[in-house]
Design a protein around this motif. Structure first.
Motif, PDB file in Angstrom:
ATOM      1  N   VAL A   1     -10.980 -28.295  -9.585  1.00  0.00           N
ATOM      2  CA  VAL A   1     -10.484 -27.004  -9.093  1.00  0.00           C
ATOM      3  C   VAL A   1     -11.493 -26.386  -8.130  1.00  0.00           C
ATOM      4  O   VAL A   1     -11.122 -25.848  -7.078  1.00  0.00           O
ATOM      5  N   VAL A   2     -12.778 -26.446  -8.474  1.00  0.00           N
ATOM      6  CA  VAL A   2     -13.820 -25.904  -7.593  1.00  0.00           C
ATOM      7  C   VAL A   2     -13.797 -26.625  -6.247  1.00  0.00           C
ATOM      8  O   VAL A   2     -13.871 -25.990  -5.182  1.00  0.00           O
TER       9      VAL A   2
ATOM     10  N   ASN B   1     -13.067 -24.950  -2.533  1.00  0.00           N
ATOM     11  CA  ASN B   1     -13.945 -25.142  -1.373  1.00  0.00           C
ATOM     12  C   ASN B   1     -13.187 -25.730  -0.185  1.00  0.00           C
ATOM     13  O   ASN B   1     -13.467 -25.382   0.967  1.00  0.00           O
ATOM     14  N   LEU B   2     -12.237 -26.609  -0.470  1.00  0.00           N
ATOM     15  CA  LEU B   2     -11.401 -27.155   0.598  1.00  0.00           C
ATOM     16  C   LEU B   2     -10.596 -26.039   1.271  1.00  0.00           C
ATOM     17  O   LEU B   2     -10.510 -25.977   2.512  1.00  0.00           O
ATOM     18  N   LEU B   3     -10.017 -25.160   0.481  1.00  0.00           N
ATOM     19  CA  LEU B   3      -9.256 -24.040   1.032  1.00  0.00           C
ATOM     20  C   LEU B   3     -10.159 -23.066   1.787  1.00  0.00           C
ATOM     21  O   LEU B   3      -9.768 -22.492   2.806  1.00  0.00           O
ATOM     22  N   LYS B   4     -11.382 -22.896   1.296  1.00  0.00           N
ATOM     23  CA  LYS B   4     -12.345 -22.046   1.997  1.00  0.00           C
ATOM     24  C   LYS B   4     -12.636 -22.605   3.386  1.00  0.00           C
ATOM     25  O   LYS B   4     -12.734 -21.852   4.363  1.00  0.00           O
ATOM     26  N   ASP B   5     -12.778 -23.917   3.462  1.00  0.00           N
ATOM     27  CA  ASP B   5     -13.025 -24.554   4.761  1.00  0.00           C
ATOM     28  C   ASP B   5     -11.861 -24.347   5.723  1.00  0.00           C
ATOM     29  O   ASP B   5     -12.022 -24.477   6.932  1.00  0.00           O
ATOM     30  N   ASN B   6     -10.681 -24.023   5.158  1.00  0.00           N
ATOM     31  CA  ASN B   6      -9.497 -23.795   5.982  1.00  0.00           C
ATOM     32  C   ASN B   6      -9.178 -22.307   6.144  1.00  0.00           C
ATOM     33  O   ASN B   6      -8.062 -21.952   6.506  1.00  0.00           O
TER      34      ASN B   6
END
Length: 781
Positions: free
Chosen positions: A253-254, A258-263
Motif C-alpha cells: 500500500v505504501v 508513492n506511485l500516486l504521489k509521483d503522479n
C-alpha cells in the motif's frame, strides 16, 4: 471566511496537552466509571447549583470564524462566590497529581470561564479543577480566581496558537483536494476487470454501502481500491483506512501511495504498527517512570507533530521511529496522533474492529468519516472471532501470585481466592477427567474475582514505579484485564469454556460469531466499506459471518489465461484421518510424477505436521532438494526457506508445507519460482470440541453447521494454496487436488469459476501422463 466549529476541549488538548503518557486502562467500564464519578460529585450540588452548563461564542480571526462550544461540569454558588468546576476522573493516586500535571485540564476550565464571563458580562470568576478517583471517589481540588482581562488574554493567545497550526493544516487540505481533482490513473490502460472493480468501489463509498468483491490476483486491487476511494474524498473529515492482516500488505500500500504521489497526488499517509513493533525499549512498559519516551510525552508532542507534518508526507514505521527518537516521544502513540491529520491510514484490522485496541477517535466518536478498504478479507472471520475472545491460564495466576506477593501481600490473598474458586469448579464438574467443559452463560462470579485482582495491581503499579518482577506482574495484569474487557461484550454468540491444555487449566470466553459487532462498527461509523479478496466464496458465508448478512457482492473475472494453470483432481484415494497410513504410497507416487515431469520448484501442502512427517519418512529424497516447514518456525527460518525458491536447480525442489500456514497465503511465487502445487486432503479444520461448538452453533443459526465450521474454511485454504501458482500473466504451472472428496458435488460447487477446465485423473491412468501433456503444450518440456 472559513467557518470552524470546534469544542474548547479540542483546542486546549492540541495547544496545551502536557505531562506524561500514562497507561490508564481505558474500556467501556472505565468510561462508565468516569461518568459515575462525575455524577457522584454533581449529585452533591445544591438547589442553586447547575450542572452540564452549555457555553459558546463566535470569534473571528485571520480569515476564520470560530464557533466554539463547551459544556461545564458545574456552576456552583458557594458562600456568595460563583465557581466553574471542571471534573476529571482518574486511576492515579491523588498525591501524585498537582495543578500542572495535565495543563490542558486547567486550560479547559479557563476557556469555559472566559466563554461564560463574556456571555454574562461578568468581570471575574472562580475556577475549580477537581480530580476524583474512580471506585472510592476520593477528591482533590485546585481553586483559582481569574478576572475577565486575564481570561481574554489567555483566550486570544490560545486562538492565535491554534490558528498557526490551522493555517498549515488547511493549506495542505486545499492542496490535497486540488491534487485529487487533477489526479489521473497512473497507467495508460486498465487491466482486465480492474475498471469494473474501481467502479464498484467508488459507487459503494459514495452510497456509504458495504461491498464484498471477489477480486482475483492480477487485476491490481490495491491501486484500484486506493485510486477510487481517493476520488470520493471531499473534505478533511474523510479518511481512507486501508486494513490488512500482514505487514507485507502494508508495504504494498505504501508503494502504491508513492506511485500516486509521483503522479501528482498530495496526501498524508500514516502506517500504524503494533506497540511491540514500535517500542524503543527492551520491554513495553508505558509507565513514565520507566520509559523516557512516555515521560513528558505531551510536552513534546505538538512540536513533533508540526515537524513531521511540514517536512514529510508518508509516515512509515522507520520514519516515525526516527522522529520519535529525535523528539523523545513514544513512536506508537506518535503514530496514533499523526493519524488525526493524515488522509490515508494503513493498519491492521484490529485498529478498526478489536474492542481492546480500536481507535476510539474514529470508531466511537463522530467527527471523522472513515472509509474502509479491507484487503485479504477472507481472514476476517477468524480474526473477528479472536478479537472478541479472551483467555486466562491457571499457571499465569500462580506466576502472578509469586511475582506480586512481595510487593503487595494483599494480592496473594485475592489470587488465592480466584485459584480456589477455579479448582472448586474444576472438581465439581470433573473437568480434569473430561478435559473440556463449556456453558452458554458467563461465570460473572469469576469475573468479579478477577476485577478485584486488577484493582489491586493498578494500585501497586501507580504507587511503585520500579520494583522486582514488574515485567511479570504487567504480563499477568494484561491477561486478566483483557478477560474483563471482553466480558463486557459477552452474549449468546459466546461460550464460556474451561479446558485442560498441556496440563494447564485454561479458562476462555470464546466468540463463535462476531458479525453483529463488526457490522455495528461499520453501520455506526463507516462511510462505506469494501471487503476484497480472491477467495470469498461462497460469498453468502462471508457476508453472514462478517457483517451479519448485510452487504452486496461483485465477482471480477481473473485476467490471467485460464489454460496457463493446469488443474487436476486425483480422487482415487481417501486422505481422511482413518485412511492416512494407507494413502502414503499413493501420495508419494503423485509427488514423484509431479517432480519428474518437469524440473522445477514445487510445494506439497498437508493438513497437519504429523501427516507431513509420515509421508516424508517414506519419501526417497536422494534425487530432489527437500524443504520442510517446521513447527514454530522463526521469521529468519521462514525467509531462508522462501529464498530457496528464487532459483531453479538441476533437480526438482519440493517444499513439504502445512496448508493454511505462512507458506500458503500472502506470498508471491512469481515466474519460475513455483511450477506446481499438490494439495493433500480438503484442509478441514481439526476435529475438536471447539470446532464442534462452532458446528452446533452454525447448525442452529443457519442450518449449515458442518459446512460453516469445516467445509468452507477448508476450501478457502485450498484455493489460497493453488493461487500461489499463477501470480502474473506470464506464469505457467499446475495445481493438483488429491482426495476422493473433490469428486463430490459439494466441493465441485465451491470451485472458483475460472476452475471450470479442471480435469479428473481417470481410473487406470497416471497423473504423470496428464502433466506431461500439459507441459508439452506449453513448450516447457
Amino acid at each position: 471566511m472559513k467557518k470552524i466549529k470546534i469544542t474548547a476541549k479540542e483546542i486546549v488538548q492540541f495547544i496545551y496537552s502536557g505531562g506524561d503518557l500514562t497507561s490508564e486502562f481505558k474500556s467501556n467500564k472505565r468510561a462508565l466509571q468516569g461518568i459515575d464519578a462525575h455524577a457522584f460529585l454533581q449529585n452533591k450540588y445544591g438547589e442553586d447549583d447547575e450542572k452540564e452548563v452549555r457555553v459558546e461564542t463566535l470569534y473571528h480571526y485571520e480569515g476564520y470564524e470560530f464557533y466554539i462550544t463547551g459544556r461545564m461540569d458545574g456552576l456552583i454558588k458557594e458562600k456568595g462566590k460563583l465557581i466553574i468546576e471542571e471534573i476529571k476522573s482518574t486511576l492515579m493516586d491523588l498525591p501524585l497529581i498537582d495543578i500542572d500535571s495535565r495543563p490542558e485540564h486547567l486550560s479547559q476550565a479557563k476557556m469555559y470561564a472566559y466563554l461564560y464571563c463574556k456571555t454574562k458580562g461578568i468581570k471575574s470568576i472562580n475556577v475549580r479543577l477537581t480530580y476524583i478517583t474512580v471506585g472510592d471517589y476520593e477528591v482533590k481540588s485546585f481553586n483559582k480566581r481569574y478576572n475577565l482581562t486575564q481570561l481574554e488574554k489567555f483566550f486570544k493567545k490560545t486562538i492565535v496558537e491554534y490558528t498557526k497550526w490551522l493555517v498549515i493544516y488547511d493549506n495542505h487540505q486545499l492542496t490535497k483536494l486540488k491534487s485529487l481533482e487533477g489526479l489521473s490513473f497512473p497507467f495508460e490502460d486498465y487491466r482486465e476487470g480492474q475498471y469494473k472493480f474501481m467502479g464498484a468501489v467508488y459507487k459503494t463509498l459514495i452510497n456509504e454501502d458495504i461491498l464484498y468483491s471477489i477480486a482475483p490476483t492480477g487485476i491490481g486491487k490495491t491501486i484500484a481500491a486506493l485510486f477510487s476511494s481517493l476520488k470520493v474524498i471531499k473534505n478533511e473529515k474523510d479518511k481512507i483506512f486501508y486494513l490488512t492482516a500482514k505487514n507485507a500488505g502494508k508495504k504494498i500500500v505504501v508503494d502504491t501511495v508513492n506511485l500516486l504521489k509521483d503522479n501528482g497526488l498530495v496526501c498524508k499517509t500514516v502506517v500504524i504498527n503494533s506497540k511491540e513493533n514500535m517500542c524503543m525499549m527492551d520491554k513495553v512498559d508505558c509507565d513514565p517512570e520507566i520509559c523516557p519516551y512516555a515521560k513528558g510525552f505531551f510536552n513534546r508532542l505538538k512540536e513533533g507533530l508540526n515537524d513531521i507534518f511540514v517536512h514529510q508526507d508518508v509516515y512509515d514505521m522507520e520514519l516515525i521511529k526516527s522522529y520519535g527518537e529525535y523528539h523523545k516521544i513514544c513512536p506508537h502513540e506518535f503514530s496514533l496522533a499523526i493519524s488525526n491529520y493524515s488522509d490515508i491510514v494503513i493498519c491492521d484490522y484490529n485498529y478498526a474492529f478489536d474492542p481492546r485496541v480500536h481507535l476510539i477517535r474514529y470508531f466511537d466518536e463522530e467527527y471523522f468519516n472513515p472509509m474502509l478498504l479491507i484487503d485479504e478479507a477472507h481472514n476476517m472471520i477468524d480474526r473477528s472471532r479472536s478479537m472478541y475472545s479472551s483467555f486466562i491460564k491457571k499457571s499465569s495466576l500462580i506466576a502472578l501470585r509469586r511475582s506480586s506477593s512481595k510487593v503487595k501481600p494483599a494480592i496473594r490473598s485475592q489470587i488465592n481466592k480466584l485459584v480456589k474458586y477455579i479448582d472448586s469448579f474444576v472438581d465439581e464438574y470433573e473437568i480434569i477427567k473430561a478435559q473440556f467443559y463449556y456453558q452458554e452463560e458467563l461465570d460473572y462470579d469469576l469475573v468479579r474475582l478477577i476485577e478485584r485482582i486488577t484493582t489491586k495491581i493498578e494500585q501497586i503499579l501507580s504507587e511503585n514505579k520500579k520494583f522486582s518482577n514488574r515485567d511479570k506482574i504487567l504480563d499477568g495484569y494484561f491477561e486478566l484485564i483483557q478477560f474483563v474487557r471482553i466480558s463486557e461484550y459477552y452474549s449468546d454468540s459466546f461460550r464460556y469454556i474451561i479446558e485442560v491444555i498441556d496440563d494447564d487449566i485454561v479458562i476462555s470466553q470464546r466468540c463463535l460469531d462476531a458479525s453483529k459487532y463488526i457490522y455495528d462498527t461499520i453501520d455506526r461509523r463507516a462511510k462505506g466499506t469494501v471487503f476484497f479478496s480472491a477467495t470469498l466464496e461462497p460469498v453468502d458465508y462471508y457476508v453472514k459471518l462478517i457483517t451479519n448478512g448485510e452487504g452486496k457482492s461483485i465477482q471480477i473475472q481473473s485476467p490471467f489465461k485460464q489454460d496457463n494453470l493446469g488443474l487436476f483432481i486425483d480422487d482415487s484415494t481417501s486422505t481422511r484421518y482413518r485412511d492416512r497410513e494407507r494413502s502414503i504410497d499413493a501420495i508419494i507416487d503423485s509427488i514423484y510424477g509431479m517432480l519428474e515431469t518437469k524440473i522445477g520448484n514445487y510445494i506439497v501442502f498437508f493438513p497437519s505436521y504429523r501427516y507431513l512427517n509420515r509421508v516424508l519418512e517414506h519419501f526417497k529424497s536422494e534425487d530432489y532438494e527437500i524443504l520442510v516447514q517446521l513447527r514454530n518456525m522463526t521469521t529468519k527460518g521462514r525467509k531462508t526457506v522462501l529464498d530457496k525458491f528464487d532459483t531453479v536447480g538441476m533437480v526438482s525442489k519440493v517444499g513439504f508445507f502445512v496448508i493454511g500456514g505462512s507458506f500458503s497465503e500472502g506470498i508471491d511465487y512469481i515466474g519460475d519460482k513455483l511450477s506446481g502445487v499438490l494439495v493433500v486432503g480438503v484442509a478441514l479444520p481439526q476435529f475438536n470440541k471447539y470446532n464442534e461448538l462452532l458446528k452446533n452453533y452454525f447448525e442452529k443459526e443457519f442450518g449449515e453447521g458442518f459446512d460453516y465450521a469445516y467445509t468452507y474454511p477448508g476450501m478457502n485454504k485450498v484455493i489460497q494454496a493453488i493461487g500461489r501458482v499463477i501470480r502474473t500473466n506470464d506464469d505457467v504451472g499446475v495445481g493438483i487436488l488429491f482426495d476422493d472428496r473433490y469428486a463430490h458435488y459439494k466441493y465441485k460447487t465451491l470451485y472458483p469459476k475460472n476452475w471450470n477446465h479442471i480435469k479428473t485423473i481417470k481410473r487406470n491412468t497416471y497423473l504423470q501422463n496428464y502433466l506431461e501433456d500439459f507441459w508439452r503444450k506449453k513448450n516447457k518440456i
